[in-house]
Design a protein around this motif. Structure first.
Motif, PDB file in Angstrom:
ATOM      1  N   LEU A   1       0.822  -1.217   0.000  1.00 49.39           N
ATOM      2  CA  LEU A   1       0.000   0.000   0.000  1.00 49.39           C
ATOM      3  C   LEU A   1       0.854   1.263   0.000  1.00 49.39           C
ATOM      4  CD1 LEU A   1      -2.834  -1.051   2.520  1.00 49.39           C
ATOM      5  CD2 LEU A   1      -2.958  -0.926   0.025  1.00 49.39           C
ATOM      6  N   VAL A   2       1.912   1.260   0.836  1.00 47.85           N
ATOM      7  CA  VAL A   2       2.757   2.460   0.950  1.00 47.85           C
ATOM      8  C   VAL A   2       3.590   2.674  -0.321  1.00 47.85           C
ATOM      9  CG1 VAL A   2       4.685   3.486   2.214  1.00 47.85           C
ATOM     10  CG2 VAL A   2       2.834   2.363   3.467  1.00 47.85           C
ATOM     11  N   GLN A   3       4.071   1.589  -0.908  1.00 49.53           N
ATOM     12  CA  GLN A   3       4.961   1.705  -2.076  1.00 49.53           C
ATOM     13  C   GLN A   3       4.257   1.242  -3.352  1.00 49.53           C
ATOM     14  OE1 GLN A   3       8.646  -0.341  -1.277  1.00 49.53           O
ATOM     15  NE2 GLN A   3       8.774   0.461   0.817  1.00 49.53           N
ATOM     16  N   SER A   4       2.983   1.487  -3.433  1.00 50.07           N
ATOM     17  CA  SER A   4       2.207   0.985  -4.579  1.00 50.07           C
ATOM     18  C   SER A   4       2.777   1.459  -5.912  1.00 50.07           C
ATOM     19  CB  SER A   4       0.753   1.415  -4.435  1.00 50.07           C
ATOM     20  OG  SER A   4       0.661   2.845  -4.378  1.00 50.07           O
ATOM     21  N   PHE A   5       3.316   2.676  -5.925  1.00 49.58           N
ATOM     22  CA  PHE A   5       3.851   3.235  -7.174  1.00 49.58           C
ATOM     23  C   PHE A   5       5.018   2.400  -7.709  1.00 49.58           C
ATOM     24  CE2 PHE A   5       6.266   4.968  -3.700  1.00 49.58           C
ATOM     25  CZ  PHE A   5       7.574   4.925  -4.145  1.00 49.58           C
ATOM     26  N   SER A   6       5.750   1.735  -6.800  1.00 48.19           N
ATOM     27  CA  SER A   6       6.938   0.994  -7.237  1.00 48.19           C
ATOM     28  C   SER A   6       6.598  -0.357  -7.850  1.00 48.19           C
ATOM     29  CB  SER A   6       7.893   0.784  -6.059  1.00 48.19           C
ATOM     30  OG  SER A   6       7.318  -0.077  -5.091  1.00 48.19           O
ATOM     31  N   PHE A   7       5.307  -0.741  -7.824  1.00 46.63           N
ATOM     32  CA  PHE A   7       4.915  -2.033  -8.382  1.00 46.63           C
ATOM     33  C   PHE A   7       4.255  -1.893  -9.751  1.00 46.63           C
ATOM     34  CE2 PHE A   7       4.883  -2.543  -3.754  1.00 46.63           C
ATOM     35  CZ  PHE A   7       5.788  -3.590  -3.620  1.00 46.63           C
ATOM     36  N   GLY A   8       4.069  -0.653 -10.187  1.00 44.02           N
ATOM     37  CA  GLY A   8       3.543  -0.417 -11.525  1.00 44.02           C
ATOM     38  C   GLY A   8       2.209  -1.109 -11.733  1.00 44.02           C
ATOM     39  N   SER A   9       2.069  -1.683 -12.934  1.00 39.39           N
ATOM     40  CA  SER A   9       0.790  -2.323 -13.288  1.00 39.39           C
ATOM     41  C   SER A   9       0.566  -3.638 -12.550  1.00 39.39           C
ATOM     42  CB  SER A   9       0.739  -2.565 -14.800  1.00 39.39           C
ATOM     43  OG  SER A   9       1.835  -3.379 -15.207  1.00 39.39           O
ATOM     44  N   ALA A  10       1.569  -4.121 -11.799  1.00 41.91           N
ATOM     45  CA  ALA A  10       1.404  -5.361 -11.037  1.00 41.91           C
ATOM     46  C   ALA A  10       0.626  -5.132  -9.748  1.00 41.91           C
ATOM     47  CB  ALA A  10       2.766  -5.959 -10.697  1.00 41.91           C
ATOM     48  N   ILE A  11       0.331  -3.849  -9.411  1.00 38.92           N
ATOM     49  CA  ILE A  11      -0.330  -3.556  -8.142  1.00 38.92           C
ATOM     50  C   ILE A  11      -1.689  -4.234  -8.056  1.00 38.92           C
ATOM     51  CG2 ILE A  11      -1.315  -1.400  -9.012  1.00 38.92           C
ATOM     52  CD1 ILE A  11      -0.025  -2.122  -5.443  1.00 38.92           C
ATOM     53  N   THR A  12      -2.414  -4.290  -9.179  1.00 42.51           N
ATOM     54  CA  THR A  12      -3.743  -4.916  -9.169  1.00 42.51           C
ATOM     55  C   THR A  12      -3.644  -6.394  -8.803  1.00 42.51           C
ATOM     56  OG1 THR A  12      -4.493  -3.372 -10.875  1.00 42.51           O
ATOM     57  CG2 THR A  12      -5.789  -5.382 -10.560  1.00 42.51           C
ATOM     58  N   ALA A  13      -2.691  -7.093  -9.437  1.00 41.79           N
ATOM     59  CA  ALA A  13      -2.522  -8.517  -9.140  1.00 41.79           C
ATOM     60  C   ALA A  13      -2.074  -8.731  -7.705  1.00 41.79           C
ATOM     61  CB  ALA A  13      -1.502  -9.127 -10.099  1.00 41.79           C
ATOM     62  N   LEU A  14      -1.223  -7.827  -7.191  1.00 46.64           N
ATOM     63  CA  LEU A  14      -0.761  -7.956  -5.809  1.00 46.64           C
ATOM     64  C   LEU A  14      -1.911  -7.755  -4.832  1.00 46.64           C
ATOM     65  CD1 LEU A  14       2.640  -6.039  -6.052  1.00 46.64           C
ATOM     66  CD2 LEU A  14       2.306  -8.498  -5.872  1.00 46.64           C
ATOM     67  N   GLN A  15      -2.772  -6.767  -5.113  1.00 49.73           N
ATOM     68  CA  GLN A  15      -3.927  -6.527  -4.237  1.00 49.73           C
ATOM     69  C   GLN A  15      -4.891  -7.708  -4.274  1.00 49.73           C
ATOM     70  OE1 GLN A  15      -5.238  -2.764  -5.851  1.00 49.73           O
ATOM     71  NE2 GLN A  15      -4.040  -1.558  -4.366  1.00 49.73           N
ATOM     72  N   SER A  16      -5.025  -8.318  -5.444  1.00 45.31           N
ATOM     73  CA  SER A  16      -5.884  -9.504  -5.542  1.00 45.31           C
ATOM     74  C   SER A  16      -5.319 -10.636  -4.696  1.00 45.31           C
ATOM     75  CB  SER A  16      -5.999  -9.953  -7.002  1.00 45.31           C
ATOM     76  OG  SER A  16      -6.631  -8.950  -7.780  1.00 45.31           O
ATOM     77  N   THR A  17      -4.007 -10.764  -4.697  1.00 49.25           N
ATOM     78  CA  THR A  17      -3.370 -11.787  -3.873  1.00 49.25           C
ATOM     79  C   THR A  17      -3.615 -11.529  -2.391  1.00 49.25           C
ATOM     80  OG1 THR A  17      -1.652 -12.103  -5.543  1.00 49.25           O
ATOM     81  CG2 THR A  17      -1.177 -12.908  -3.330  1.00 49.25           C
ATOM     82  N   LEU A  18      -3.522 -10.237  -1.986  1.00 54.04           N
ATOM     83  CA  LEU A  18      -3.796  -9.884  -0.587  1.00 54.04           C
ATOM     84  C   LEU A  18      -5.220 -10.274  -0.203  1.00 54.04           C
ATOM     85  CD1 LEU A  18      -2.100  -6.365  -0.328  1.00 54.04           C
ATOM     86  CD2 LEU A  18      -1.410  -8.438   0.873  1.00 54.04           C
ATOM     87  N   THR A  19      -6.170  -9.990  -1.089  1.00 55.02           N
ATOM     88  CA  THR A  19      -7.572 -10.328  -0.820  1.00 55.02           C
ATOM     89  C   THR A  19      -7.748 -11.837  -0.672  1.00 55.02           C
ATOM     90  OG1 THR A  19      -8.315  -8.384  -2.052  1.00 55.02           O
ATOM     91  CG2 THR A  19      -9.920 -10.146  -1.710  1.00 55.02           C
ATOM     92  N   ALA A  20      -7.078 -12.607  -1.563  1.00 55.51           N
ATOM     93  CA  ALA A  20      -7.190 -14.066  -1.510  1.00 55.51           C
ATOM     94  C   ALA A  20      -6.615 -14.612  -0.208  1.00 55.51           C
ATOM     95  CB  ALA A  20      -6.478 -14.683  -2.704  1.00 55.51           C
ATOM     96  N   ILE A  21      -5.515 -14.035   0.244  1.00 55.86           N
ATOM     97  CA  ILE A  21      -4.895 -14.506   1.490  1.00 55.86           C
ATOM     98  C   ILE A  21      -5.789 -14.173   2.682  1.00 55.86           C
ATOM     99  CG2 ILE A  21      -2.932 -14.184   3.041  1.00 55.86           C
ATOM    100  CD1 ILE A  21      -1.195 -13.750   0.585  1.00 55.86           C
ATOM    101  N   ASN A  22      -6.385 -12.983   2.661  1.00 55.84           N
ATOM    102  CA  ASN A  22      -7.288 -12.593   3.755  1.00 55.84           C
ATOM    103  C   ASN A  22      -8.487 -13.539   3.832  1.00 55.84           C
ATOM    104  OD1 ASN A  22      -8.106 -10.685   5.878  1.00 55.84           O
ATOM    105  ND2 ASN A  22      -9.765 -10.134   4.458  1.00 55.84           N
ATOM    106  N   GLU A  23      -9.042 -13.895   2.687  1.00 63.42           N
ATOM    107  CA  GLU A  23     -10.148 -14.837   2.660  1.00 63.42           C
ATOM    108  C   GLU A  23      -9.709 -16.204   3.166  1.00 63.42           C
ATOM    109  OE1 GLU A  23     -11.407 -14.733  -1.366  1.00 63.42           O
ATOM    110  OE2 GLU A  23     -12.471 -12.807  -1.185  1.00 63.42           O
ATOM    111  N   ALA A  24      -8.464 -16.582   2.872  1.00 69.04           N
ATOM    112  CA  ALA A  24      -7.951 -17.870   3.357  1.00 69.04           C
ATOM    113  C   ALA A  24      -7.852 -17.870   4.875  1.00 69.04           C
ATOM    114  CB  ALA A  24      -6.586 -18.155   2.738  1.00 69.04           C
ATOM    115  N   PHE A  25      -7.483 -16.719   5.475  1.00 70.99           N
ATOM    116  CA  PHE A  25      -7.440 -16.616   6.941  1.00 70.99           C
ATOM    117  C   PHE A  25      -8.845 -16.838   7.519  1.00 70.99           C
ATOM    118  CE2 PHE A  25      -3.357 -14.097   6.710  1.00 70.99           C
ATOM    119  CZ  PHE A  25      -2.623 -14.989   7.463  1.00 70.99           C
TER     120      PHE A  25
END
Length: 574
Positions: free
Chosen positions: A162-186
């Protein structure tokens, strides 16, 4: 003493056998009793294990899913152990004790072997049950610790994304999706835990750990790749495009590479890498960026080599004209000299053909240089290729100059060599005449045939040298070989002449000395006659000397050495 009757011996024997059997039975009975006590102790220890309490505690715990299935499996094993195996072992122990007390030690031993295997199996089963029940009981606690650690990693990674979102470029969407999937797994882990399916919850936590590992790697690896795709590669591509157009307009050409096509491909590869970034394909992205960097470096190298080659070409263009002129003039001068010397000397190393070949090579080099100059003038030159060609021309001229200098040096020695040969010939003639005159002055009755033949050979060698040195074209190589041979033969002739003179003189002196001895010594008298005959007829002076010297020395030991010493002393003073 009266002897024991036969029936008495039989009775004693029977009693001894009975005693031995009884002793063996008692020993086996004691051993069986000891083994039974040990087995009973092991059985009591099994019965004292707190398996019943573990089963009862887990039975009161809320379990479901794989945890419940595992509990039922091991609960069944516990029931079978206590209700089937324990009673069976107890019966076997009782049967063994009964048989042993009844002195049936063999049957008792069979029961002991069977019950030993049964109790060993019971111990193994009890241990497996205890470990499995402990594992089921510990899974919930272990899951809680694993969940807390995983959630802490999740929070740190989420914060970084979240803090360094600019440094991930267009991959930020996929990374956020991964975060959501992990949260649902918890959340799913919480559901499994609340339902008591701790084993399935553990599996889910293991999956979350793998997802966190992949996410952590992506968070580490993606920013440098994004920087390359966003800042480095586009800037380098822009610089390459501008550099290519600048070089092209200033006359640069490139060989075996289509740079505009390569630049277009680089732009396409950058877009392809951005697509991999959007999909969070870290391995594919790293491979794509590595290939991009290599291709960009290659284009930089190609352009830099052309610029470096042009600088080197300019230096060679300034130096080669003078070198070509120098080589041409040097070759013409050398060819004139070779042709002139070819009229007076036999040239044995194909100097005429060699220097002419050098002339043709120099002309060809001049033609290549002119063609390269024309390409540069027409702005059609590939400087790396021109540099390679001019470098070869420069090396070729240097090699030709080296060989031409060597030829000139060799040829310059021809006239000197001729003069030295003539001086040696004059010396040979003089030494030959002096040797011949010295022999004549000895007034010898004659000379040995072998000596005369060798002297004639030397004379002919000197005559051939004189003849060959007075030809229109002189073969100095052959003359040099003749000089060496004639010098050696003349040296040998002079030595043989000196040996003959010494032998003749000593023979005459010893013959005179022998005159005083031959009156009283028949051997000396005969030797004197023989030596005189040899001296005057065959002229073999060394043989004549040996003949008379041997006889005189036998008649008067030391006489020959004294005469020889006086002769050498007198000769040395002359």
């Amino acid at each position: 003493m009266d002897s024991v009757p036969l029936w008495g011996i039989i009775v004693i024997g029977v009693l001894i056998v009975i005693a031995v059997i009884a002793g063996v039975v008692l020993l086996r009975q004691f051993q069986n009793r000891t083994a039974l006590e040990t087995l009973q102790q092991r059985q009591r220890q099994l019965a004292d294990r707190p398996l019943a309490a573990q089963v009862a505690k887990l039975a009161q715990t809320t379990l479901s899913g794989e945890s419940l299935q595992s509990f039922h499996k091991w609960q069944h094993q516990y029931t079978r152990l206590t209700q089937e195996q324990f009673p069976k072992a107890a019966a076997q122990l009782h049967a063994a004790a009964t048989a042993n007390d009844g002195y049936n030690v063999v049957q008792a031993r069979q029961h002991i072997v069977a019950v030993t295997e049964l109790i060993t199996d019971e111990e193994r089963t009890a241990q497996d049950i205890a470990e499995a029940l402990d594992k089921i009981a510990d899974v919930a606690h272990q899951n809680q610790e694993a969940k807390q650690a995983a959630q802490e990693r999740y929070k740190q990674l989420r914060k970084t994304i979240l803090v360094q979102s600019f440094s991930f470029g267009s991959a930020i969407t996929a990374l956020q999706s991964t975060l959501t999937a992990i949260n649902e797994a918890f959340q799913q882990v919480d559901v499994l835990a609340s339902n008591g399916d701790h084993i399935q919850a553990r599996t889910a936590l293991a999956d979350i750990t793998k997802q966190l590992d992949q996410l952590e790697k992506a968070v580490t690896d993606i920013p440098p790749r994004v920087n390359e795709l966003t800042n480095i590669f586009p800037g380098q591509l822009e610089e390459l495009v501008a550099g290519y157009h600048r070089l092209r307009t200033t006359g640069y050409r490139f060989f075996d590479i289509n740079i505009p096509q390569e630049l277009t491909k680089l732009d396409d590869d950058i877009h392809a890498a951005e697509a991999l970034l959007r999909k969070e394909d870290v391995p594919g992205l790293q491979a794509a960026n590595k290939a991009l960097a290599a291709n960009i470096d290659h284009l930089y190298d190609v352009m830099q080599k052309e610029m470096d080659a042009k600088e080197a070409v300019e230096k060679l263009r300034n130096a080669l004209p003078a070198f070509l002129t120098h080589a041409s003039v040097q070759n013409k001068t050398l060819q004139d000299e070779v042709r002139h010397l070819d009229e007076s000397y036999v040239l044995t190393n194909d100097e005429v053909q060699t220097t002419a070949h050098f002339g043709r090579q120099i002309a060809e080099a001049q033609e290549r240089f002119t063609q390269d100059e024309q390409k540069i003038h027409d702005q059609e030159a590939v400087f790396t290729l021109v540099h390679e060609d001019l470098t070869k021309i420069n090396a070729q001229l240097a090699e030709i100059e080296k060989k031409q200098v060597a030829i000139d040096k060799d040829l310059s020695g021809l006239r000197t060599g001729e003069e030295i040969a003539r001086q040696n010939l004059a010396r040979f003639m003089m030494e030959y005449r002096e040797t011949r005159r010295e022999m004549l002055q000895q007034n010898l009755p004659g000379l040995p045939k072998s000596y005369r033949e060798f002297a004639e050979i030397v004379r002919q060698e000197i005559g051939k040298l004189d003849h060959d040195l007075n030809q229109v074209k002189i073969n100095l190589e052959d003359i040099t070989k003749q000089l060496i041979m004639t010098q050696e033969d003349l040296k040998t002739l002079k030595q043989r002449s000196a040996d003959l003179i010494d032998a003749a003189a000593l023979t005459q002196e010893i013959l005179q000395y022998a005159n005083a001895l031959k009156q009283d010594n028949e051997t000396v008298a005969k030797a004197s006659v023989s030596a005189t005959q040899i001296f005057n007829t065959t002229y073999d002076y060394p043989q004549a000397l040996d003949t008379i010297a041997t006889a005189v020395e036998a008649a008067e030991p030391g006489a020959y050495q004294r005469i020889e010493a006086v002769y050498k002393e007198r000769k040395g003073k002359l």
